[in-house]
Design a protein around this motif. Structure first.
Motif, PDB file in Angstrom:
ATOM      1  N   ASN A 436     -54.162   9.069  75.304  1.00 61.49           N
ATOM      2  CA  ASN A 436     -53.063   9.213  74.344  1.00 61.49           C
ATOM      3  C   ASN A 436     -51.859   8.377  74.746  1.00 61.49           C
ATOM      4  O   ASN A 436     -51.534   8.278  75.928  1.00 61.49           O
ATOM      5  CB  ASN A 436     -52.631  10.677  74.239  1.00 61.49           C
ATOM      6  CG  ASN A 436     -53.701  11.546  73.612  1.00 61.49           C
ATOM      7  OD1 ASN A 436     -54.351  11.135  72.653  1.00 61.49           O
ATOM      8  ND2 ASN A 436     -53.888  12.740  74.155  1.00 61.49           N
ATOM      9  N   THR A 437     -51.206   7.775  73.775  1.00 64.53           N
ATOM     10  CA  THR A 437     -49.977   7.032  74.046  1.00 64.53           C
ATOM     11  C   THR A 437     -48.857   7.998  74.414  1.00 64.53           C
ATOM     12  O   THR A 437     -48.879   9.185  74.070  1.00 64.53           O
ATOM     13  CB  THR A 437     -49.562   6.202  72.825  1.00 64.53           C
ATOM     14  OG1 THR A 437     -49.464   7.065  71.691  1.00 64.53           O
ATOM     15  CG2 THR A 437     -50.564   5.102  72.550  1.00 64.53           C
ATOM     16  N   LEU A 438     -47.853   7.469  75.112  1.00 65.75           N
ATOM     17  CA  LEU A 438     -46.718   8.263  75.572  1.00 65.75           C
ATOM     18  C   LEU A 438     -45.427   7.701  74.991  1.00 65.75           C
ATOM     19  O   LEU A 438     -45.346   6.503  74.698  1.00 65.75           O
ATOM     20  CB  LEU A 438     -46.643   8.243  77.102  1.00 65.75           C
ATOM     21  CG  LEU A 438     -47.909   8.677  77.847  1.00 65.75           C
ATOM     22  CD1 LEU A 438     -47.745   8.458  79.340  1.00 65.75           C
ATOM     23  CD2 LEU A 438     -48.239  10.130  77.546  1.00 65.75           C
ATOM     24  N   SER A 439     -44.418   8.546  74.855  1.00 64.47           N
ATOM     25  CA  SER A 439     -43.164   8.100  74.237  1.00 64.47           C
ATOM     26  C   SER A 439     -42.031   9.028  74.642  1.00 64.47           C
ATOM     27  O   SER A 439     -42.255  10.202  74.959  1.00 64.47           O
ATOM     28  CB  SER A 439     -43.309   8.098  72.708  1.00 64.47           C
ATOM     29  OG  SER A 439     -42.062   7.860  72.070  1.00 64.47           O
ATOM     30  N   PRO A 440     -40.777   8.526  74.607  1.00 57.90           N
ATOM     31  CA  PRO A 440     -39.626   9.415  74.795  1.00 57.90           C
ATOM     32  C   PRO A 440     -39.253  10.170  73.524  1.00 57.90           C
ATOM     33  O   PRO A 440     -38.330  10.975  73.535  1.00 57.90           O
ATOM     34  CB  PRO A 440     -38.511   8.444  75.211  1.00 57.90           C
ATOM     35  CG  PRO A 440     -38.887   7.157  74.569  1.00 57.90           C
ATOM     36  CD  PRO A 440     -40.371   7.109  74.543  1.00 57.90           C
ATOM     37  N   PHE A 441     -39.956   9.893  72.414  1.00 57.86           N
ATOM     38  CA  PHE A 441     -39.691  10.563  71.139  1.00 57.86           C
ATOM     39  C   PHE A 441     -40.999  11.181  70.644  1.00 57.86           C
ATOM     40  O   PHE A 441     -41.880  10.460  70.164  1.00 57.86           O
ATOM     41  CB  PHE A 441     -39.146   9.581  70.106  1.00 57.86           C
ATOM     42  CG  PHE A 441     -38.017   8.712  70.607  1.00 57.86           C
ATOM     43  CD1 PHE A 441     -36.773   9.242  70.843  1.00 57.86           C
ATOM     44  CD2 PHE A 441     -38.214   7.356  70.836  1.00 57.86           C
ATOM     45  CE1 PHE A 441     -35.732   8.450  71.316  1.00 57.86           C
ATOM     46  CE2 PHE A 441     -37.184   6.548  71.294  1.00 57.86           C
ATOM     47  CZ  PHE A 441     -35.938   7.097  71.540  1.00 57.86           C
ATOM     48  N   VAL A 442     -41.117  12.492  70.750  1.00 60.66           N
ATOM     49  CA  VAL A 442     -42.352  13.175  70.399  1.00 60.66           C
ATOM     50  C   VAL A 442     -42.039  14.236  69.332  1.00 60.66           C
ATOM     51  O   VAL A 442     -41.077  15.015  69.491  1.00 60.66           O
ATOM     52  CB  VAL A 442     -43.003  13.854  71.626  1.00 60.66           C
ATOM     53  CG1 VAL A 442     -44.354  14.464  71.231  1.00 60.66           C
ATOM     54  CG2 VAL A 442     -43.175  12.858  72.757  1.00 60.66           C
ATOM     55  N   LYS A 443     -42.822  14.275  68.285  1.00 61.91           N
ATOM     56  CA  LYS A 443     -42.626  15.265  67.218  1.00 61.91           C
ATOM     57  C   LYS A 443     -43.979  15.844  66.794  1.00 61.91           C
ATOM     58  O   LYS A 443     -45.024  15.248  67.042  1.00 61.91           O
ATOM     59  CB  LYS A 443     -41.901  14.621  66.018  1.00 61.91           C
ATOM     60  CG  LYS A 443     -42.493  13.292  65.555  1.00 61.91           C
ATOM     61  CD  LYS A 443     -41.592  12.604  64.546  1.00 61.91           C
ATOM     62  CE  LYS A 443     -42.163  11.242  64.146  1.00 61.91           C
ATOM     63  NZ  LYS A 443     -41.308  10.563  63.143  1.00 61.91           N
ATOM     64  N   VAL A 444     -43.931  17.007  66.162  1.00 62.91           N
ATOM     65  CA  VAL A 444     -45.144  17.688  65.707  1.00 62.91           C
ATOM     66  C   VAL A 444     -45.348  17.382  64.240  1.00 62.91           C
ATOM     67  O   VAL A 444     -44.403  17.435  63.438  1.00 62.91           O
ATOM     68  CB  VAL A 444     -45.030  19.206  65.934  1.00 62.91           C
ATOM     69  CG1 VAL A 444     -46.299  19.916  65.455  1.00 62.91           C
ATOM     70  CG2 VAL A 444     -44.793  19.502  67.411  1.00 62.91           C
ATOM     71  N   ALA A 445     -46.592  17.063  63.859  1.00 63.19           N
ATOM     72  CA  ALA A 445     -46.907  16.683  62.486  1.00 63.19           C
ATOM     73  C   ALA A 445     -46.696  17.855  61.531  1.00 63.19           C
ATOM     74  O   ALA A 445     -46.611  19.020  61.937  1.00 63.19           O
ATOM     75  CB  ALA A 445     -48.348  16.185  62.403  1.00 63.19           C
ATOM     76  N   THR A 446     -46.641  17.534  60.258  1.00 62.08           N
ATOM     77  CA  THR A 446     -46.471  18.538  59.224  1.00 62.08           C
ATOM     78  C   THR A 446     -47.634  19.524  59.235  1.00 62.08           C
ATOM     79  O   THR A 446     -48.797  19.139  59.376  1.00 62.08           O
ATOM     80  CB  THR A 446     -46.368  17.872  57.849  1.00 62.08           C
ATOM     81  OG1 THR A 446     -45.186  17.064  57.811  1.00 62.08           O
ATOM     82  CG2 THR A 446     -46.301  18.908  56.728  1.00 62.08           C
ATOM     83  N   ARG A 447     -47.317  20.803  59.116  1.00 63.12           N
ATOM     84  CA  ARG A 447     -48.339  21.841  59.004  1.00 63.12           C
ATOM     85  C   ARG A 447     -48.275  22.364  57.573  1.00 63.12           C
ATOM     86  O   ARG A 447     -47.458  23.227  57.256  1.00 63.12           O
ATOM     87  CB  ARG A 447     -48.102  23.007  59.981  1.00 63.12           C
ATOM     88  CG  ARG A 447     -48.461  22.690  61.418  1.00 63.12           C
ATOM     89  CD  ARG A 447     -47.393  21.901  62.144  1.00 63.12           C
ATOM     90  NE  ARG A 447     -46.181  22.704  62.307  1.00 63.12           N
ATOM     91  CZ  ARG A 447     -44.971  22.191  62.428  1.00 63.12           C
ATOM     92  NH1 ARG A 447     -44.790  20.865  62.380  1.00 63.12           N
ATOM     93  NH2 ARG A 447     -43.925  22.962  62.591  1.00 63.12           N
ATOM     94  N   ALA A 448     -49.143  21.827  56.714  1.00 64.24           N
ATOM     95  CA  ALA A 448     -49.117  22.190  55.296  1.00 64.24           C
ATOM     96  C   ALA A 448     -50.517  22.572  54.818  1.00 64.24           C
ATOM     97  O   ALA A 448     -51.493  22.252  55.466  1.00 64.24           O
ATOM     98  CB  ALA A 448     -48.580  21.029  54.463  1.00 64.24           C
TER      99      ALA A 448
END
Length: 448
Positions: A436-448
């Protein structure tokens, strides 16, 4: 006999005292003995690492005690007086900013606003005309036809200081002073650590006398371009005429709050078109997929664990969780599955007493209403703001008009600042080992 050499350590001292001729010279009389002892002691104080460490530790302890007791005027309290020594000013103060030349002319907001008020009349206004002429300036390089008044630098820095205390992003980001409209900022063009680091640096194991292999980083740059943020208010004329205290209070309270609010919104979710590019829209941001069959509008412990695992390892020590307050019910009730059962993982006190925790996996939680609502991408994020750049143009202007709201006996007032915000890292990083790629900006995808 020549004056003996002063020993540098215990071994040299023993050697000197063991030599009859040297010893005879040292104890020849009281003065020579005293001189020898003092010179040796001074040498030990200068070179002995144990003594140096003790002095350093004691100095740090005493200085910490002074700061705790506020014994140094100006250290623990901001002093924005333009006549104060530079060390006592806000860290937002820029002595090179255009408005710095105005600091001694206006001591507070009320004096400045009354002097530049479009409705100023009478002898006091006439006396202020020379000052007004000195601070008349264009609002910005991109709109030269707009006329306005440069705000004194220490008043500008006071606005930013208060805004800093209220802001989510500015208080944690990397702030770059801008003394021109556009400032290029260097960056390392790095996308992968699989075979090199910093965009091309490779270390080689080389035999003795072997030829060295060249490698170098790949550099890029981010162009910080000042964008115009306008704060607008309609102020009753009575505030200008009768109540300087209320006018001062209005500027000290309302404008910093507004400034912090709209900056934060842009630094968070701005699209980069005529405004900053927010960290949620950073090219380097990674999004953690929802769990299979995860219900809409929920946050699972697995989402948190997987978001944490996508942070750059070097950033974990300063990353924070940024979450919409709507997410609190989900975070407070999320559970870790254990076989056919489970248990709450965030709030361990089952009776509900006391304040909720302010950390997740050891990292602080910052509550805000400026990120996405619960269930949509960006409602909870793991962010290292050290990788977000804020460019401060170091100029702020104001203008008033008594004509726009003439029928309401109000003065229309606007304050304009120029600022930019850009993510520093332009691509997620492929790790040396891992899928998996790494980043200083991580967010959780939409749960719909």
């Amino acid at each position: 006999m020549a004056t003996p050499t002063i020993p540098r350590d215990a071994d040299e001292l023993a050697e000197a005292l063991g030599d009859t001729a040297t010893l005879k010279h040292i104890v020849k009389d009281k003065d020579t003995l005293e001189s020898f002892i003092l010179d040796f002691a001074k040498g030990q104080q200068k070179h002995n690492p144990d003594i140096e460490a003790q002095i350093k530790a004691e100095t740090q302890r005493q200085f910490a005690e002074i700061l705790r007791n506020e014994q140094i005027d100006g250290i623990n309290r901001l002093n924005l007086n333009p006549n104060a020594a530079p060390v006592a000013r806000s860290r937002h103060y820029n002595p090179k900013a255009p408005g710095a030349s105005l600091d001694k002319q206006f001591g507070n907001w009320s004096d400045f606003l009354v002097a530049t008020w479009a409705g100023s009349k009478g002898q006091a206004a006439m006396a202020a005309q020379d000052q007004i002429a000195q601070i008349q300036n264009a609002f910005g390089s991109t709109v030269p036809s707009d006329g306005g008044f440069l705000i004194p630098e220490y008043l500008r820095s006071e606005l930013l200081r208060v805004a800093l205390e209220m802001a989510v992003v500015r208080s944690r980001a990397r702030v770059v002073p801008m003394e021109t409209l556009s400032v290029p900022y260097p960056t390392i063009d790095s996308t992968s650590n699989a075979s090199s680091v910093y965009g091309g640096i490779v270390g080689y194991w080389t035999e003795e006398g072997g030829t060295l292999t060249d490698s170098a980083p790949s550099f890029g740059r981010i162009n910080l371009l000042a964008k115009k943020l306008t704060l607008y208010s309609e102020i009753p004329n009575e505030l200008f005429k009768d109540s300087l205290i209320s006018l001062e209070q209005f500027m000290n309270e309302s404008y910093p709050e507004a400034l912090a609010w709209f900056e934060d919104v842009a630094f968070t979710s701005g699209n980069g078109v005529g405004q900053p590019l927010g960290y949620l829209n950073a090219p380097a941001a990674v999004t953690v997929a929802k769990e299979t069959d995860q219900e809409a509008g929920t946050i699972l412990w697995e989402n948190i664990i997987k978001a944490y695992s996508r942070m750059l390892p070097a950033s974990i020590g300063r990353a924070v969780w940024v979450a919409n307050i709507d997410t609190f019910p989900q975070l407070a009730t999320m559970a870790q599955s254990v076989g056919t059962g489970g248990s709450a993982v965030w709030i361990g006190n089952g009776d509900g007493a006391g304040a909720p925790p302010v950390t997740i996996l050891g990292r602080p939680v910052v509550w805000t209403e400026k990120v996405s609502t619960v269930g949509t991408v960006g409602d909870i994020n793991f962010v290292d703001f050290g990788y977000y750049l804020i460019g401060d143009r170091q100029a702020m202007q104001s203008e008033t008009s008594t004509h726009f709201k003439f029928g309401n006996d109000k003065t229309a007032m606007r304050v304009i600042e120029r600022v930019d915000g850009q993510p520093w890292l332009q691509s997620a990083i492929t790790p040396n080992q891992g899928s998996n790629t790494l980043s200083p900006f991580v967010k959780v995808a939409t749960r719909a």
